[in-house]
Design a protein around this motif. Sequence first.
Motif, mmCIF file in Angstrom:
data_model
loop_
_atom_site.group_PDB
_atom_site.id
_atom_site.type_symbol
_atom_site.label_atom_id
_atom_site.label_comp_id
_atom_site.label_asym_id
_atom_site.label_seq_id
_atom_site.Cartn_x
_atom_site.Cartn_y
_atom_site.Cartn_z
ATOM 1 N N VAL A 227 0.911 -1.141 0.050
ATOM 2 C CA VAL A 227 -0.029 0.009 -0.067
ATOM 3 C C VAL A 227 0.760 1.284 0.222
ATOM 4 O O VAL A 227 1.554 1.253 0.900
ATOM 5 C CB VAL A 227 -1.037 -0.006 1.100
ATOM 6 C CG1 VAL A 227 -1.655 1.379 1.247
ATOM 7 C CG2 VAL A 227 -1.945 -1.284 1.184
ATOM 8 N N GLU A 228 0.687 2.126 -0.982
ATOM 9 C CA GLU A 228 1.286 3.531 -0.865
ATOM 10 C C GLU A 228 0.821 4.332 -0.199
ATOM 11 O O GLU A 228 -0.319 4.813 -0.317
ATOM 12 C CB GLU A 228 1.627 4.002 -2.468
ATOM 13 C CG GLU A 228 2.066 3.134 -3.358
ATOM 14 C CD GLU A 228 3.622 3.258 -3.122
ATOM 15 O OE1 GLU A 228 4.241 3.947 -2.695
ATOM 16 O OE2 GLU A 228 4.412 1.703 -3.467
ATOM 17 N N THR A 229 1.522 4.802 0.912
ATOM 18 C CA THR A 229 0.971 5.891 1.835
ATOM 19 C C THR A 229 1.873 7.207 1.728
ATOM 20 O O THR A 229 3.020 7.003 1.052
ATOM 21 C CB THR A 229 1.049 5.464 3.355
ATOM 22 O OG1 THR A 229 2.547 5.356 3.692
ATOM 23 C CG2 THR A 229 0.352 3.974 3.381
ATOM 24 N N GLU A 230 1.396 8.036 2.289
ATOM 25 C CA GLU A 230 2.176 9.434 2.305
ATOM 26 C C GLU A 230 3.555 9.252 3.132
ATOM 27 O O GLU A 230 4.192 10.178 2.947
ATOM 28 C CB GLU A 230 1.384 10.646 2.954
ATOM 29 C CG GLU A 230 0.118 10.984 1.787
ATOM 30 C CD GLU A 230 -1.027 11.865 2.700
ATOM 31 O OE1 GLU A 230 -1.381 12.670 2.128
ATOM 32 O OE2 GLU A 230 -1.168 11.681 3.878
ATOM 33 N N ILE A 253 -2.631 1.784 8.954
ATOM 34 C CA ILE A 253 -2.437 3.043 8.052
ATOM 35 C C ILE A 253 -1.966 4.159 8.989
ATOM 36 O O ILE A 253 -2.996 4.777 9.498
ATOM 37 C CB ILE A 253 -3.631 3.268 7.084
ATOM 38 C CG1 ILE A 253 -3.996 2.053 6.467
ATOM 39 C CG2 ILE A 253 -3.206 4.515 6.381
ATOM 40 C CD1 ILE A 253 -3.085 1.670 5.351
ATOM 41 N N GLN A 256 -3.713 8.426 8.746
ATOM 42 C CA GLN A 256 -4.511 7.888 7.763
ATOM 43 C C GLN A 256 -5.211 9.233 6.940
ATOM 44 O O GLN A 256 -5.397 10.292 7.574
ATOM 45 C CB GLN A 256 -5.707 7.188 8.143
ATOM 46 C CG GLN A 256 -6.649 7.697 9.386
ATOM 47 C CD GLN A 256 -7.542 6.905 9.691
ATOM 48 O OE1 GLN A 256 -7.878 5.933 8.811
ATOM 49 N NE2 GLN A 256 -8.329 7.174 10.870
ATOM 50 N N TYR A 265 -9.278 11.316 -1.335
ATOM 51 C CA TYR A 265 -8.036 10.831 -1.366
ATOM 52 C C TYR A 265 -7.991 9.273 -1.657
ATOM 53 O O TYR A 265 -8.912 8.400 -0.847
ATOM 54 C CB TYR A 265 -7.213 11.122 -0.005
ATOM 55 C CG TYR A 265 -5.783 10.758 -0.117
ATOM 56 C CD1 TYR A 265 -4.831 11.321 -0.731
ATOM 57 C CD2 TYR A 265 -5.493 9.524 0.437
ATOM 58 C CE1 TYR A 265 -3.514 10.986 -0.658
ATOM 59 C CE2 TYR A 265 -3.873 8.964 0.332
ATOM 60 C CZ TYR A 265 -2.990 9.879 -0.310
ATOM 61 O OH TYR A 265 -1.929 9.358 -0.401
ATOM 62 N N TYR A 267 -5.744 5.623 -1.905
ATOM 63 C CA TYR A 267 -4.414 4.898 -1.647
ATOM 64 C C TYR A 267 -4.258 3.911 -3.023
ATOM 65 O O TYR A 267 -5.087 3.052 -3.033
ATOM 66 C CB TYR A 267 -4.555 3.983 -0.352
ATOM 67 C CG TYR A 267 -4.452 5.034 0.727
ATOM 68 C CD1 TYR A 267 -3.034 5.120 1.545
ATOM 69 C CD2 TYR A 267 -5.556 5.590 1.653
ATOM 70 C CE1 TYR A 267 -3.015 5.881 2.668
ATOM 71 C CE2 TYR A 267 -5.330 6.497 2.578
ATOM 72 C CZ TYR A 267 -4.243 6.533 2.996
ATOM 73 O OH TYR A 267 -4.065 7.295 4.439
ATOM 74 N N ASP A 268 -3.352 4.031 -3.416
ATOM 75 C CA ASP A 268 -2.889 2.908 -4.287
ATOM 76 C C ASP A 268 -2.150 1.627 -3.798
ATOM 77 O O ASP A 268 -1.594 1.762 -2.699
ATOM 78 C CB ASP A 268 -1.451 3.556 -5.217
ATOM 79 C CG ASP A 268 -2.318 4.740 -6.336
ATOM 80 O OD1 ASP A 268 -3.537 4.558 -6.713
ATOM 81 O OD2 ASP A 268 -1.579 5.531 -6.626
ATOM 82 N N TYR A 281 -6.800 0.110 -5.916
ATOM 83 C CA TYR A 281 -6.917 1.486 -4.868
ATOM 84 C C TYR A 281 -7.900 1.080 -3.964
ATOM 85 O O TYR A 281 -8.738 0.363 -4.238
ATOM 86 C CB TYR A 281 -6.942 2.488 -5.680
ATOM 87 C CG TYR A 281 -8.388 2.766 -6.482
ATOM 88 C CD1 TYR A 281 -9.230 3.373 -5.874
ATOM 89 C CD2 TYR A 281 -8.550 2.597 -7.826
ATOM 90 C CE1 TYR A 281 -10.405 3.570 -6.430
ATOM 91 C CE2 TYR A 281 -9.458 2.920 -8.592
ATOM 92 C CZ TYR A 281 -10.631 3.121 -7.852
ATOM 93 O OH TYR A 281 -11.879 3.350 -8.501
#
Length: 911
Positions: A227-230, A253, A256, A265, A267-268, A281
């Motif tokens: 999971v791509e997170t910030e 997450i 989040q 927003y 998440y990819d 996603y």
Amino acid sequence: MAKIKLLFIALLLSFGYMNGQGIPLPEHPRPDFERSEWTNLNGKWSFKFDKDDKGLEQDWKDGKVSFKKAINVPFPWGSELSGVADEADIAWYKKEIKVDESWKDKRTFVVIGASDWETTVWLDGVKLGTHQGGYTPFSFELTDHITYGRSQQLVIRVDDVRRDFTLYGKQGYGNARGIWQTIYLEARGTQYLDALHFTPDIDNSKVVATAYLVDDAQADQTVTVSVETESGPLNKTITIPQGSYSGSVSIEIPNQHLWSLDDPYLYDATAQLGNDVVKSYFGMRKISVKNMPGTDYPYISLNNEPIYLQLALDQSYHPEGFYTFPSDQFIKEEILRSKSIGLNGIRTHIKVEVPRKLYWADKLGLLVMSDLPNSWGEPERKMKAESEYTLREMVKRDFNHPSIFSWIVFNETWGLKHDDEYGGRYLPSTQNWVASMYYLTKSLDSTRLVEDNSICCGYGHTETDINSWHSYLPGYKWQEFLQQVSDSTYAGSGYDFEDGFYQANQPNINSECGNVWGYDGSTGDVDWSWDYHKMMNAFRDHPKIAGWLYTEHHDVINEWNGYWKFDRSEKFTGLEQIFPGMTLSDWHSKVYISTGGEISKSMKGGEQAEVPLTISVMSGENLGQQLTLKYKLTATDYLGEAHEGVEGSVQVPYQPWMQKTIDPIKVTMPDYSSVAALTLELSDAQGKVVGRNFMHFIIDSEEELSGITTHTVSAKDFKEAKWSAKSWDVLDGKKVNGAGKGKFVYAIEVPKKSIRKAKEVYFLAELSAKELFVKDQEQYQEDQDFMKGSRVSNSSNPNSYPMTDETLYPSEIEVWVNGKKVKSMTLTDDPADHRGVLSWHNQLRDGKLREAGSYGYLVKVPMDLDMVTSALESNNNKINVELRSVNGGGIAVYGKDFGRYVLDPGIVIVD
């Protein structure tokens, strides 16, 4: 012109696709479940109808028979963008394909997004499989039959013979015949994922990822999820044990980022099983039920915050593509259209929506109610099986879309009644099956709300998460009706439920509303803004009802009450002209000011009006401790000139979710006949406008304006009428119509002495063009099957009067005075919208409409004083005014009780 332009673009796109200049809908159809190695097969396919169903016995599957037609896939046959007319129920497709050598180490499948109804696929004459169902994706494996790097022939047969048990929905608006969603080749791993679902848990800042196989695992399988997170990628491992077909893992997450309407927003994510990699996603959001703060009214909530639903019924049709939209840009614009007028959601009506539309709803921030399509037969074994299969597949396919907040299993009890001598009965056994379908849906997806049946027409709920209902009413009935609904909504009530089922603590929402079915025999095309205005006031006056859903987003072939026309060109409400700065979004504002059930009121000149006011705040936003309410009265007199009158402002204490009646405004009417608009504007402490509304007063006075003398006749008191098509009047002569070429002649008596001191003399009238609608030709067809798409003119219904839009109907006219032409001009259109205040105000409340909302243009024709004097002397103190239509566009003449201005045709003398 707009229609011509749209058609040209559609034909240009079609020509380009069919000539190898590109393919339609080239984007991957499912950004929520995408593999990197895929080949889009949309575009030109050879095509042949099988009218006599001979193709199977004649071995068309071998590809040796010539398919002489060409079809533009994925547009359903019969649609304009497909390039072929609808000639039969069965058809065959053929296309040369080539699978790249680089796919040798993987398994190759052909995937069809949707094809209606029975679809069989062959590769070089070898049958790959057959699928039944019209709305959800399916695939067949080609691997064992591929010769890599060489051309092979893919042949597809689709049988769309009508069957009562299939889920037909409203395909009468344009049948989804054959392949109607993207078809593509896809390389999958030697072991591959069948589905990948993400279940967000925002209360604990985590998401549960679940991976599914097609069959039970023969040995333990490991799926890596990223999971791509910030803060960077998060990697987790799912184990699917031997003998199971699924496995899950919980992923925390950090920090989040919630998905919301204002900040959607996403998440990819990716999942890998061996050499099979799937991109997806999800959104971190929660759907639940919470009480509106300060009340015990249950509301649907997003991320633990109540949300007041303001939705549109989205039939989701395109005039040239039917079920299939022409481009991804068009799909995106559909979502943007809804957001542009302040809606926060749509209900995709009895159609399993194309995934890319759901993707854009996810990406742009719009809520979706997702319907299961209905059958039109009886609830017998095959229909139940078809419904259960499609329900499972739609939930499986669309699980990851954060925009979807509810599943609707049935609509208006369609397909749930057994035909008998009583016209159809909804049996208790069927009701119990409907309740079981609710529980089935909850078992498939516990994260969303589920409706058993979006109810209408005397039928009720069984088990449901939402207490929804449909109602179509004239504007003047909404206040009383919503009070009844509010009074009948409480735990334990059986109101709107079937026998043996009862309300619990479900949110009470309207799930279809409008005026389209509110009048006798429906409306046809009509100005919807007037009744909509009353309806919005009524809903905001009844906050126990947690939202509404207007019918509808856009016109279709037999319902013309959309915000937009079928080709998505504009309709005009006239709001900006009534209240500069106001748009449709103001009726969808989180902060709303209502004047109650009446939006127009008859008054006497000089009389004082006391205007009731309610403020409805459907937001937790902090706007400060008070709002400023500015009000202004602007009166348009009987000469068509506007005068600003009383104005002022008051301070209103503010708090989030406030539903409050405030002190009424007292305004004194001007003492001359006029139409006055009282505009209301709410602004916050920073001066930002947060809500607008208005109401009208129709003022009657015996007083004349200073220095003005008028000599008028009623619209119906013409001396002569001669028309090539037809002439008639409306509501006992409040308006008169002449269609085609012809003239109205008025003899207006003017005493000679009245012009002795005149500085100016002119003829004044409210006029418009007059189109001869189908209803005016008495060609209305009774007993239309509207639900299945009967095609009739938008002006055929006796109640209809098409709303002002981009298509103009101009009329070239001449004005003659005593035999002399004094003016030529163009009447731009034959309009009808909220500006036709008098036409709406004076309608009878009897379930019928008589040219409601129609109005004209102020026509002022100056006259030479010497000519007037001479005319009066020679014509016994009368001036003859001829209104001539010279190009066949007709003329409508409005009297003081119809149209936009309180004036009869006449002579105005200025001293």
